[in-house]
Write a protein that holds these residues in place. Structure first.
Motif, PDB file in Angstrom:
ATOM      1  N   GLY A 141       0.928  -1.283   0.053  1.00 30.90           N
ATOM      2  CA  GLY A 141       0.025  -0.056   0.068  1.00 30.90           C
ATOM      3  C   GLY A 141       0.716   1.218   0.007  1.00 30.90           C
ATOM      4  O   GLY A 141       0.273   2.274   0.236  1.00 30.90           O
ATOM      5  N   TRP A 142       2.344   1.221  -0.388  1.00 30.46           N
ATOM      6  CA  TRP A 142       3.022   2.626  -0.118  1.00 30.46           C
ATOM      7  C   TRP A 142       3.846   2.416  -1.373  1.00 30.46           C
ATOM      8  O   TRP A 142       4.071   1.280  -1.899  1.00 30.46           O
ATOM      9  N   ASP A 143       4.246   3.536  -1.914  1.00 27.17           N
ATOM     10  CA  ASP A 143       4.896   3.679  -3.465  1.00 27.17           C
ATOM     11  C   ASP A 143       6.258   3.865  -3.005  1.00 27.17           C
ATOM     12  O   ASP A 143       6.622   4.840  -2.664  1.00 27.17           O
ATOM     13  N   PRO A 144       7.360   3.246  -3.398  1.00 23.74           N
ATOM     14  CA  PRO A 144       8.684   3.377  -3.229  1.00 23.74           C
ATOM     15  C   PRO A 144       9.163   4.771  -3.942  1.00 23.74           C
ATOM     16  O   PRO A 144      10.272   5.536  -3.462  1.00 23.74           O
ATOM     17  N   LYS A 145       8.372   5.339  -4.959  1.00 24.21           N
ATOM     18  CA  LYS A 145       8.567   6.481  -5.578  1.00 24.21           C
ATOM     19  C   LYS A 145       8.222   7.788  -4.632  1.00 24.21           C
ATOM     20  O   LYS A 145       8.720   8.924  -4.927  1.00 24.21           O
ATOM     21  N   PHE A 163      17.060  -1.805  -6.433  1.00 23.62           N
ATOM     22  CA  PHE A 163      16.104  -0.579  -5.626  1.00 23.62           C
ATOM     23  C   PHE A 163      16.142   0.620  -6.247  1.00 23.62           C
ATOM     24  O   PHE A 163      15.082   1.554  -6.055  1.00 23.62           O
ATOM     25  N   VAL A 164      17.152   1.102  -6.423  1.00 23.71           N
ATOM     26  CA  VAL A 164      17.415   2.484  -7.108  1.00 23.71           C
ATOM     27  C   VAL A 164      16.194   2.477  -8.499  1.00 23.71           C
ATOM     28  O   VAL A 164      15.778   3.521  -8.476  1.00 23.71           O
ATOM     29  N   SER A 165      16.334   1.514  -9.364  1.00 27.74           N
ATOM     30  CA  SER A 165      15.384   1.506 -10.417  1.00 27.74           C
ATOM     31  C   SER A 165      13.899   1.558 -10.058  1.00 27.74           C
ATOM     32  O   SER A 165      13.162   2.228 -10.671  1.00 27.74           O
ATOM     33  N   GLN A 166      13.673   1.330  -8.649  1.00 29.44           N
ATOM     34  CA  GLN A 166      12.281   1.751  -8.229  1.00 29.44           C
ATOM     35  C   GLN A 166      11.923   3.096  -7.549  1.00 29.44           C
ATOM     36  O   GLN A 166      10.735   3.137  -7.036  1.00 29.44           O
ATOM     37  N   MET A 167      12.996   3.725  -7.292  1.00 24.02           N
ATOM     38  CA  MET A 167      12.743   5.113  -6.683  1.00 24.02           C
ATOM     39  C   MET A 167      12.606   6.036  -7.684  1.00 24.02           C
ATOM     40  O   MET A 167      13.026   5.980  -8.850  1.00 24.02           O
ATOM     41  N   ASN A 168      12.068   7.246  -7.283  1.00 19.51           N
ATOM     42  CA  ASN A 168      11.734   8.584  -8.226  1.00 19.51           C
ATOM     43  C   ASN A 168      13.104   9.579  -8.007  1.00 19.51           C
ATOM     44  O   ASN A 168      13.320  10.076  -7.115  1.00 19.51           O
ATOM     45  N   THR A 169      13.829   9.518  -9.236  1.00 22.79           N
ATOM     46  CA  THR A 169      15.188  10.275  -9.240  1.00 22.79           C
ATOM     47  C   THR A 169      14.627  11.690 -10.125  1.00 22.79           C
ATOM     48  O   THR A 169      15.598  12.171 -10.468  1.00 22.79           O
ATOM     49  N   ASP A 170      13.634  11.780 -10.460  1.00 23.11           N
ATOM     50  CA  ASP A 170      13.327  12.767 -11.541  1.00 23.11           C
ATOM     51  C   ASP A 170      13.410  14.081 -10.815  1.00 23.11           C
ATOM     52  O   ASP A 170      12.663  14.349  -9.761  1.00 23.11           O
ATOM     53  N   ARG A 171      14.277  14.929 -11.125  1.00 24.47           N
ATOM     54  CA  ARG A 171      14.658  16.279 -10.422  1.00 24.47           C
ATOM     55  C   ARG A 171      13.574  17.056 -10.516  1.00 24.47           C
ATOM     56  O   ARG A 171      13.311  18.168  -9.600  1.00 24.47           O
TER      57      ARG A 171
END
Length: 229
Positions: free
Chosen positions: A16-20, A50-58
Motif C-alpha cells: 500500500g505504499w509507493d517506493p517513488k 532498488f534504485v530503479s524503483q525510486m523516483n530520481t526525477d529532479r
C-alpha cells in the motif's frame, strides 16, 4: 496531511505504499577492497534493483537524489547525487586494496552534502540525509570520527554486512551503523532495502505518531519530520 510512515512488505511486495514516494538524499558507499571479491557483484545488482524503483526525477517535488562512492585506497565519487533509475554501476570494480577507508569516504559524502548548491532548498524541506555502506570487512577502518559526526548531526548511516556468520557475531560495523540500522540480510531480499529506506524517510504530519508494530524496528528510531508544504 497524510503521514508516510507505514513501510511494510507482504509477500515481498510493498503493502500500500509507493517506493517513488521515498524522499532522501543518499550516498551509497561500496567497499571495493579484496574482501568483497565474492560479494561486490551482488551488492551492485542489489543497488541497481532498488534504485530503479525510486523516483530520481529532479523535476518532481518529492524525489530522491542518489550518489555513489567507491571506497578502497582513496574514496572516489562515481555519482555526485545524480544517479538516476536507469544508470549502471559498471565502473565499480574490485581493487587490490586490503581495506576500505570508510571514514575517508564518509568525509567525502559529508563535504558533498555540504557543498551541494541545492542543499539549502532541500534541507528547508526536511529531506533526510542517508549514507548506505556495503561491506563485509569489519576491520576496514576503525576510526569513525566522520561517521560519528554525520550521525550526531541527524544523518542516518545504514550498513549491510556481507561477512560470514562468525565475523558478524562481534562485528564493529554495528558501532558504525545508526541504531537499528545494521543489517546482514538485505541482499537476500532486495525489496527490504526499499522498506529500510522508507523507514529512514519516515515523516509524519505534526502530532501524528509513526506507524510502529515493532519497537526495535528502524521506523521506531527514524527521524520523523513535520511536512512543510
Amino acid at each position: 496531511s497524510d503521514n508516510y510512515c507505514y513501510c511494510g512488505l507482504v509477500d515481498g511486495k510493498t503493502d500500500g505504499w509507493d517506493p517513488k514516494g521515498i524522499w532522501l538524499d543518499m550516498y551509497i558507499i561500496f567497499d571495493t577492497s579484496v574482501s568483497m571479491a565474492d560479494h561486490l557483484d551482488e551488492a551492485k545488482s542489489m543497488v541497481s534493483s532498488f534504485v530503479s524503483q525510486m523516483n530520481t526525477d529532479r523535476d518532481a517535488r518529492i524525489h530522491s537524489r542518489i550518489g555513489v562512492i567507491d571506497a578502497s585506497f582513496t574514496p572516489k565519487i562515481v555519482y555526485d547525487l545524480n544517479m538516476n533509475s536507469t544508470d549502471n554501476l559498471d565502473s565499480i570494480k574490485l581493487t587490490n586494496a586490503t581495506n576500505a577507508n570508510v571514514d575517508a569516504a564518509m568525509l567525502v559524502a559529508i563535504r558533498s552534502f555540504n557543498d551541494d548548491p541545492n542543499w539549502f532548498n532541500r534541507i528547508t524541506e526536511v529531506v533526510q540525509q542517508v549514507v548506505y555502506y556495503l561491506t563485509n570487512n569489519a576491520t576496514s577502518e576503525l576510526i569513525y570520527d566522520h561517521a560519528n559526526y554525520f550521525k550526531a548531526h541527524g544523518g542516518i548511516l545504514i550498513v549491510n554486512d556481507f561477512g560470514s556468520e562468525e565475523e558478524k557475531e562481534n562485528s564493529r560495523l554495528k558501532e558504525l551503523a545508526s541504531e537499528n540500522y545494521y543489517f546482514t540480510d538485505l541482499s537476500k531480499n532486495y525489496m527490504r532495502n526499499l522498506e529500510v529506506l522508507c523507514e529512514a524517510n519516515c515523516w509524519c504530519a505534526t502530532g501524528i505518531a509513526a506507524f510502529n508494530d515493532d519497537e526495535m524496528s528502524p521506523r521506531t528510531q527514524a527521524n520523523q519530520w513535520s511536512e512543510r508544504m
